[in-house]
Design a protein around this motif. Sequence first.
Motif, PDB file in Angstrom:
ATOM      1  N   LYS A  38       0.846  -1.197   0.000  1.00 21.33           N
ATOM      2  CA  LYS A  38       0.000   0.000   0.000  1.00 21.33           C
ATOM      3  C   LYS A  38       0.882   1.247   0.000  1.00 21.33           C
ATOM      4  O   LYS A  38       1.967   1.260   0.581  1.00 21.33           O
ATOM      5  N   GLU A  39       0.386   2.301  -0.634  1.00 20.66           N
ATOM      6  CA  GLU A  39       1.025   3.603  -0.530  1.00 20.66           C
ATOM      7  C   GLU A  39       0.381   4.305   0.652  1.00 20.66           C
ATOM      8  O   GLU A  39      -0.846   4.425   0.717  1.00 20.66           O
ATOM      9  N   VAL A  40       1.205   4.739   1.592  1.00 20.83           N
ATOM     10  CA  VAL A  40       0.715   5.295   2.854  1.00 20.83           C
ATOM     11  C   VAL A  40       1.119   6.757   2.971  1.00 20.83           C
ATOM     12  O   VAL A  40       2.232   7.137   2.595  1.00 20.83           O
ATOM     13  N   ALA A  41       0.213   7.557   3.500  1.00 20.60           N
ATOM     14  CA  ALA A  41       0.501   8.944   3.844  1.00 20.60           C
ATOM     15  C   ALA A  41       0.159   9.119   5.319  1.00 20.60           C
ATOM     16  O   ALA A  41      -0.728   8.441   5.847  1.00 20.60           O
ATOM     17  N   GLN A  83       3.278  28.156   4.151  1.00 24.27           N
ATOM     18  CA  GLN A  83       3.316  29.211   5.163  1.00 24.27           C
ATOM     19  C   GLN A  83       1.941  29.538   5.743  1.00 24.27           C
ATOM     20  O   GLN A  83       1.734  30.616   6.271  1.00 24.27           O
ATOM     21  N   ARG A  84       0.991  28.608   5.571  1.00 21.54           N
ATOM     22  CA  ARG A  84      -0.320  28.833   6.173  1.00 21.54           C
ATOM     23  C   ARG A  84      -0.920  27.500   6.575  1.00 21.54           C
ATOM     24  O   ARG A  84      -0.570  26.451   6.050  1.00 21.54           O
ATOM     25  N   HIS A  85      -1.842  27.559   7.507  1.00 25.85           N
ATOM     26  CA  HIS A  85      -2.577  26.372   7.937  1.00 25.85           C
ATOM     27  C   HIS A  85      -3.408  25.855   6.774  1.00 25.85           C
ATOM     28  O   HIS A  85      -3.929  26.630   5.971  1.00 25.85           O
ATOM     29  N   LYS A  86      -3.536  24.546   6.657  1.00 25.45           N
ATOM     30  CA  LYS A  86      -4.365  23.953   5.618  1.00 25.45           C
ATOM     31  C   LYS A  86      -5.404  23.041   6.259  1.00 25.45           C
ATOM     32  O   LYS A  86      -5.142  22.391   7.256  1.00 25.45           O
ATOM     33  N   GLU A  87      -6.585  23.000   5.664  1.00 23.91           N
ATOM     34  CA  GLU A  87      -7.643  22.096   6.106  1.00 23.91           C
ATOM     35  C   GLU A  87      -7.352  20.700   5.560  1.00 23.91           C
ATOM     36  O   GLU A  87      -6.573  20.539   4.619  1.00 23.91           O
ATOM     37  N   LEU A  88      -8.016  19.696   6.106  1.00 15.61           N
ATOM     38  CA  LEU A  88      -7.765  18.309   5.728  1.00 15.61           C
ATOM     39  C   LEU A  88      -7.916  18.089   4.227  1.00 15.61           C
ATOM     40  O   LEU A  88      -7.071  17.443   3.610  1.00 15.61           O
ATOM     41  N   ASP A  89      -8.957  18.617   3.613  1.00 16.93           N
ATOM     42  CA  ASP A  89      -9.160  18.413   2.178  1.00 16.93           C
ATOM     43  C   ASP A  89      -7.996  18.972   1.367  1.00 16.93           C
ATOM     44  O   ASP A  89      -7.576  18.369   0.379  1.00 16.93           O
ATOM     45  N   GLU A  90      -7.456  20.128   1.764  1.00 16.42           N
ATOM     46  CA  GLU A  90      -6.309  20.715   1.069  1.00 16.42           C
ATOM     47  C   GLU A  90      -5.068  19.834   1.226  1.00 16.42           C
ATOM     48  O   GLU A  90      -4.306  19.649   0.281  1.00 16.42           O
ATOM     49  N   ILE A  91      -4.868  19.310   2.439  1.00 25.64           N
ATOM     50  CA  ILE A  91      -3.707  18.452   2.692  1.00 25.64           C
ATOM     51  C   ILE A  91      -3.818  17.170   1.877  1.00 25.64           C
ATOM     52  O   ILE A  91      -2.844  16.727   1.257  1.00 25.64           O
ATOM     53  N   ILE A  92      -5.003  16.580   1.848  1.00 21.21           N
ATOM     54  CA  ILE A  92      -5.204  15.352   1.075  1.00 21.21           C
ATOM     55  C   ILE A  92      -4.902  15.619  -0.398  1.00 21.21           C
ATOM     56  O   ILE A  92      -4.238  14.812  -1.059  1.00 21.21           O
ATOM     57  N   ALA A  93      -5.334  16.760  -0.917  1.00 24.49           N
ATOM     58  CA  ALA A  93      -5.049  17.097  -2.316  1.00 24.49           C
ATOM     59  C   ALA A  93      -3.548  17.237  -2.548  1.00 24.49           C
ATOM     60  O   ALA A  93      -3.030  16.797  -3.582  1.00 24.49           O
ATOM     61  N   MET A  94      -2.826  17.817  -1.601  1.00 20.74           N
ATOM     62  CA  MET A  94      -1.374  17.984  -1.740  1.00 20.74           C
ATOM     63  C   MET A  94      -0.638  16.646  -1.709  1.00 20.74           C
ATOM     64  O   MET A  94       0.399  16.500  -2.345  1.00 20.74           O
ATOM     65  N   LEU A  95      -1.167  15.694  -0.965  1.00 22.59           N
ATOM     66  CA  LEU A  95      -0.476  14.414  -0.824  1.00 22.59           C
ATOM     67  C   LEU A  95      -0.451  13.605  -2.117  1.00 22.59           C
ATOM     68  O   LEU A  95       0.395  12.747  -2.286  1.00 22.59           O
ATOM     69  N   GLY A  96      -1.379  13.866  -3.004  1.00 17.78           N
ATOM     70  CA  GLY A  96      -1.400  13.116  -4.256  1.00 17.78           C
ATOM     71  C   GLY A  96      -1.853  11.688  -4.026  1.00 17.78           C
ATOM     72  O   GLY A  96      -2.789  11.430  -3.281  1.00 17.78           O
ATOM     73  N   ASP A  97      -1.170  10.750  -4.662  1.00 16.74           N
ATOM     74  CA  ASP A  97      -1.580   9.345  -4.603  1.00 16.74           C
ATOM     75  C   ASP A  97      -1.225   8.692  -3.275  1.00 16.74           C
ATOM     76  O   ASP A  97      -0.106   8.814  -2.794  1.00 16.74           O
ATOM     77  N   PHE A  98      -2.188   8.010  -2.722  1.00 15.11           N
ATOM     78  CA  PHE A  98      -1.970   7.151  -1.562  1.00 15.11           C
ATOM     79  C   PHE A  98      -3.133   6.187  -1.491  1.00 15.11           C
ATOM     80  O   PHE A  98      -4.186   6.415  -2.081  1.00 15.11           O
ATOM     81  N   ASP A  99      -2.916   5.095  -0.789  1.00 16.56           N
ATOM     82  CA  ASP A  99      -3.985   4.130  -0.548  1.00 16.56           C
ATOM     83  C   ASP A  99      -4.609   4.355   0.823  1.00 16.56           C
ATOM     84  O   ASP A  99      -5.813   4.260   0.981  1.00 16.56           O
ATOM     85  N   ILE A 100      -3.743   4.615   1.803  1.00 11.91           N
ATOM     86  CA  ILE A 100      -4.219   4.748   3.183  1.00 11.91           C
ATOM     87  C   ILE A 100      -3.558   5.950   3.840  1.00 11.91           C
ATOM     88  O   ILE A 100      -2.342   6.107   3.800  1.00 11.91           O
ATOM     89  N   LEU A 101      -4.397   6.784   4.447  1.00 12.88           N
ATOM     90  CA  LEU A 101      -3.939   7.953   5.181  1.00 12.88           C
ATOM     91  C   LEU A 101      -4.122   7.674   6.663  1.00 12.88           C
ATOM     92  O   LEU A 101      -5.213   7.331   7.110  1.00 12.88           O
ATOM     93  N   LEU A 102      -3.028   7.823   7.421  1.00  9.95           N
ATOM     94  CA  LEU A 102      -3.043   7.649   8.869  1.00  9.95           C
ATOM     95  C   LEU A 102      -2.868   9.034   9.489  1.00  9.95           C
ATOM     96  O   LEU A 102      -1.891   9.715   9.202  1.00  9.95           O
ATOM     97  N   VAL A 103      -3.817   9.450  10.321  1.00 12.03           N
ATOM     98  CA  VAL A 103      -3.786  10.784  10.922  1.00 12.03           C
ATOM     99  C   VAL A 103      -3.559  10.626  12.414  1.00 12.03           C
ATOM    100  O   VAL A 103      -4.305   9.912  13.092  1.00 12.03           O
ATOM    101  N   GLU A 104      -2.534  11.300  12.928  1.00  9.36           N
ATOM    102  CA  GLU A 104      -2.298  11.301  14.370  1.00  9.36           C
ATOM    103  C   GLU A 104      -2.841  12.587  14.957  1.00  9.36           C
ATOM    104  O   GLU A 104      -2.417  13.675  14.588  1.00  9.36           O
TER     105      GLU A 104
END
Length: 171
Positions: A38-41, A83-104
Amino acid sequence: MDVDVRKRLAVAFTGPSNSGKTTLIIKVAKKLINEHAKEVAIIKNDPKDKAHFDVPGKDSHKFSETGAEVVVTSPTRTTMFSQRHKELDEIIAMLGDFDILLVEGLKTLPLPRISIFRDKIDEEYFPYMNALAIDESIDLNSYALPKGVPVLDLNSEDDVIAWILDNAKAV
């Protein structure tokens, strides 16, 4: 036109400091990458705004050593040279391809959540948990757990991965 039909899944981990969140995420990420292909972010929340990105020994460095894409977010910045805070949707878009996102952390995000505890359970986490990961230091008879919350073995990344694959949210 190529359409990406991959199902991207996300799950979050919460718990008090030193409960084992980072260790569990690292073990789960390594196993997902190496044994499940799996590709993990990984996104780590830094609520006190004190993280130093990619410093050996720090969580972000440990996460990056798994081979996962890593983002550290805090109230004032998102570390991906932003240089600014990003919301989850923006971060997910920046991450590009992944199968599973683990958020701490980020316990108010609308994601399925595994709460992690050692020694004692903080009942303030009950409203946010969808699963509970504990070790043998916890006596479950001392707590009135919410109904229907599965209890996972904190020391078994296979148990945790199975729960993730069955319960993670498509994003």
